[in-house]
Design a protein around this motif. Structure first.
Motif, PDB file in Angstrom:
ATOM      1  N   LYS A  11       1.073  -1.500   0.192  1.00  0.00           N
ATOM      2  CA  LYS A  11      -0.158   0.237  -0.505  1.00  0.00           C
ATOM      3  C   LYS A  11       0.488   1.433   0.042  1.00  0.00           C
ATOM      4  O   LYS A  11       0.474   2.204  -0.306  1.00  0.00           O
ATOM      5  N   TRP A  12       2.195   0.914   0.916  1.00  0.00           N
ATOM      6  CA  TRP A  12       3.228   2.268   0.606  1.00  0.00           C
ATOM      7  C   TRP A  12       3.375   3.107  -0.785  1.00  0.00           C
ATOM      8  O   TRP A  12       4.108   3.956  -0.627  1.00  0.00           O
ATOM      9  N   GLN A  13       3.664   1.941  -1.428  1.00  0.00           N
ATOM     10  CA  GLN A  13       3.933   2.636  -2.989  1.00  0.00           C
ATOM     11  C   GLN A  13       2.917   3.083  -3.414  1.00  0.00           C
ATOM     12  O   GLN A  13       3.419   4.140  -4.730  1.00  0.00           O
ATOM     13  N   GLY A  14       1.827   2.766  -2.925  1.00  0.00           N
ATOM     14  CA  GLY A  14       0.418   4.023  -3.935  1.00  0.00           C
ATOM     15  C   GLY A  14       0.816   5.505  -3.624  1.00  0.00           C
ATOM     16  O   GLY A  14      -0.005   6.052  -3.966  1.00  0.00           O
ATOM     17  N   HIS A  15       1.287   5.687  -2.653  1.00  0.00           N
ATOM     18  CA  HIS A  15       1.706   6.851  -1.910  1.00  0.00           C
ATOM     19  C   HIS A  15       3.437   7.242  -2.113  1.00  0.00           C
ATOM     20  O   HIS A  15       3.448   8.300  -1.840  1.00  0.00           O
ATOM     21  N   ALA A  16       4.180   6.452  -2.855  1.00  0.00           N
ATOM     22  CA  ALA A  16       5.685   6.961  -3.430  1.00  0.00           C
ATOM     23  C   ALA A  16       4.921   8.587  -4.481  1.00  0.00           C
ATOM     24  O   ALA A  16       4.940   8.390  -5.381  1.00  0.00           O
ATOM     25  N   ALA A  17       6.775   8.827  -4.433  1.00  0.00           N
ATOM     26  CA  ALA A  17       7.048  10.639  -5.154  1.00  0.00           C
ATOM     27  C   ALA A  17       6.871  10.347  -6.266  1.00  0.00           C
ATOM     28  O   ALA A  17       6.408  10.165  -7.173  1.00  0.00           O
ATOM     29  N   ARG A  45      13.355  13.364  -3.012  1.00  0.00           N
ATOM     30  CA  ARG A  45      14.218  13.648  -1.594  1.00  0.00           C
ATOM     31  C   ARG A  45      12.753  14.932  -0.524  1.00  0.00           C
ATOM     32  O   ARG A  45      12.977  14.390   0.234  1.00  0.00           O
ATOM     33  N   LEU A  46      11.528  14.577  -1.258  1.00  0.00           N
ATOM     34  CA  LEU A  46      10.565  15.617  -0.543  1.00  0.00           C
ATOM     35  C   LEU A  46       8.845  13.530  -0.155  1.00  0.00           C
ATOM     36  O   LEU A  46       7.480  14.509   0.190  1.00  0.00           O
ATOM     37  N   CYS A  47       9.445  12.432  -0.956  1.00  0.00           N
ATOM     38  CA  CYS A  47       7.786  11.858  -0.596  1.00  0.00           C
ATOM     39  C   CYS A  47       7.882  11.077   0.703  1.00  0.00           C
ATOM     40  O   CYS A  47       9.108  11.377   1.547  1.00  0.00           O
ATOM     41  N   PRO A  48       6.550  11.060   0.720  1.00  0.00           N
ATOM     42  CA  PRO A  48       6.027  10.795   1.997  1.00  0.00           C
ATOM     43  C   PRO A  48       6.131   9.276   2.687  1.00  0.00           C
ATOM     44  O   PRO A  48       6.526   8.801   3.890  1.00  0.00           O
ATOM     45  N   VAL A  49       6.872   8.476   1.344  1.00  0.00           N
ATOM     46  CA  VAL A  49       7.075   7.722   1.911  1.00  0.00           C
ATOM     47  C   VAL A  49       8.165   6.613   2.698  1.00  0.00           C
ATOM     48  O   VAL A  49       8.597   5.634   2.149  1.00  0.00           O
ATOM     49  N   ARG A  50       9.418   7.894   1.665  1.00  0.00           N
ATOM     50  CA  ARG A  50      11.450   7.952   1.519  1.00  0.00           C
ATOM     51  C   ARG A  50      11.113   6.925   2.891  1.00  0.00           C
ATOM     52  O   ARG A  50      11.778   5.974   2.454  1.00  0.00           O
ATOM     53  N   LEU A  51      11.381   6.791   4.106  1.00  0.00           N
ATOM     54  CA  LEU A  51      11.540   6.066   4.975  1.00  0.00           C
ATOM     55  C   LEU A  51      11.497   5.100   5.145  1.00  0.00           C
ATOM     56  O   LEU A  51      11.886   3.344   5.338  1.00  0.00           O
ATOM     57  N   CYS A  53      10.134   2.644   2.368  1.00  0.00           N
ATOM     58  CA  CYS A  53      11.154   2.538   0.784  1.00  0.00           C
ATOM     59  C   CYS A  53      12.382   1.779   1.650  1.00  0.00           C
ATOM     60  O   CYS A  53      12.779   0.988   0.491  1.00  0.00           O
ATOM     61  N   ALA A  54      13.378   2.998   1.687  1.00  0.00           N
ATOM     62  CA  ALA A  54      14.495   2.755   2.625  1.00  0.00           C
ATOM     63  C   ALA A  54      14.773   1.478   3.252  1.00  0.00           C
ATOM     64  O   ALA A  54      15.250   0.399   3.394  1.00  0.00           O
ATOM     65  N   ILE A  55      13.700   1.157   4.450  1.00  0.00           N
ATOM     66  CA  ILE A  55      13.534   0.205   4.969  1.00  0.00           C
ATOM     67  C   ILE A  55      13.518  -0.592   4.062  1.00  0.00           C
ATOM     68  O   ILE A  55      13.798  -1.952   4.262  1.00  0.00           O
ATOM     69  N   THR A  56      12.618  -0.716   3.495  1.00  0.00           N
ATOM     70  CA  THR A  56      11.696  -1.656   2.225  1.00  0.00           C
ATOM     71  C   THR A  56      13.465  -2.070   1.526  1.00  0.00           C
ATOM     72  O   THR A  56      13.879  -3.443   1.437  1.00  0.00           O
ATOM     73  N   ALA A  57      14.122  -1.371   0.873  1.00  0.00           N
ATOM     74  CA  ALA A  57      15.274  -1.980  -0.002  1.00  0.00           C
ATOM     75  C   ALA A  57      16.435  -2.508   1.115  1.00  0.00           C
ATOM     76  O   ALA A  57      16.460  -3.617   0.818  1.00  0.00           O
ATOM     77  N   LEU A  58      16.787  -1.925   2.377  1.00  0.00           N
ATOM     78  CA  LEU A  58      18.319  -2.119   3.295  1.00  0.00           C
ATOM     79  C   LEU A  58      17.101  -3.558   4.125  1.00  0.00           C
ATOM     80  O   LEU A  58      18.543  -4.455   3.450  1.00  0.00           O
ATOM     81  N   THR A  59      15.810  -3.128   4.167  1.00  0.00           N
ATOM     82  CA  THR A  59      15.520  -4.850   4.536  1.00  0.00           C
ATOM     83  C   THR A  59      15.497  -6.530   3.543  1.00  0.00           C
ATOM     84  O   THR A  59      15.613  -7.387   3.456  1.00  0.00           O
ATOM     85  N   GLY A  65      19.448  -0.248  -7.794  1.00  0.00           N
ATOM     86  CA  GLY A  65      18.042   1.056  -8.424  1.00  0.00           C
ATOM     87  C   GLY A  65      18.094   2.193  -7.105  1.00  0.00           C
ATOM     88  O   GLY A  65      19.189   2.271  -6.616  1.00  0.00           O
ATOM     89  N   VAL A  66      17.733   3.214  -7.340  1.00  0.00           N
ATOM     90  CA  VAL A  66      17.237   4.251  -5.950  1.00  0.00           C
ATOM     91  C   VAL A  66      15.923   3.605  -5.315  1.00  0.00           C
ATOM     92  O   VAL A  66      15.553   3.577  -5.441  1.00  0.00           O
ATOM     93  N   TRP A  67      16.481   3.187  -4.006  1.00  0.00           N
ATOM     94  CA  TRP A  67      15.130   3.237  -2.902  1.00  0.00           C
ATOM     95  C   TRP A  67      15.417   4.190  -1.673  1.00  0.00           C
ATOM     96  O   TRP A  67      15.875   4.373  -1.142  1.00  0.00           O
ATOM     97  N   GLY A  68      14.305   4.773  -1.919  1.00  0.00           N
ATOM     98  CA  GLY A  68      14.049   5.671  -0.566  1.00  0.00           C
ATOM     99  C   GLY A  68      15.169   6.769  -0.169  1.00  0.00           C
ATOM    100  O   GLY A  68      15.667   7.009   0.644  1.00  0.00           O
TER     101      GLY A  68
END
Length: 87
Positions: A11-17, A45-51, A53-59, A65-68
């Motif tokens: 669901k968070w991806q639907g809010h991604a910049a 930079r201003l994405c509301p789900v950046r964190l 996204c970043a946690i997902t990529a690290l996990t 690619g670029v994540w968070g």
């Protein structure tokens, strides 16, 4: 019997910049420290789900690619720093 399972994006991806970003921006093949990666990071930079996204990529230990707002080099540096702290 085989059961079919529908795959859905979290669901968070639907809010991604990046969901409405220019299709020319290459999120997956953006080389670390490249202009393409910088363009992706600017969108992040201003994405509301950046964190998230970043946690997902690290996990998931994403290698590409670029994540968070982090490219592959950024994620590797963070993993290295974490390993140094844990040692």
């Amino acid at each position: 019997m085989t059961k079919l399972v529908a795959l859905r994006a979290p669901k968070w991806q639907g809010h991604a910049a990046c969901r409405n970003a220019d299709r020319e921006v290459d999120w997956i093949d953006a080389e670390p420290r490249s202009k393409a990666a910088a363009a992706c990071k600017e969108i992040c930079r201003l994405c509301p789900v950046r964190l998230t996204c970043a946690i997902t990529a690290l996990t998931r230990d994403e290698s590409y690619g670029v994540w968070g707002g982090m490219d592959q080099a950024d994620r590797e540096a963070l993993r290295h720093a974490d390993a140094q702290i844990a040692a």
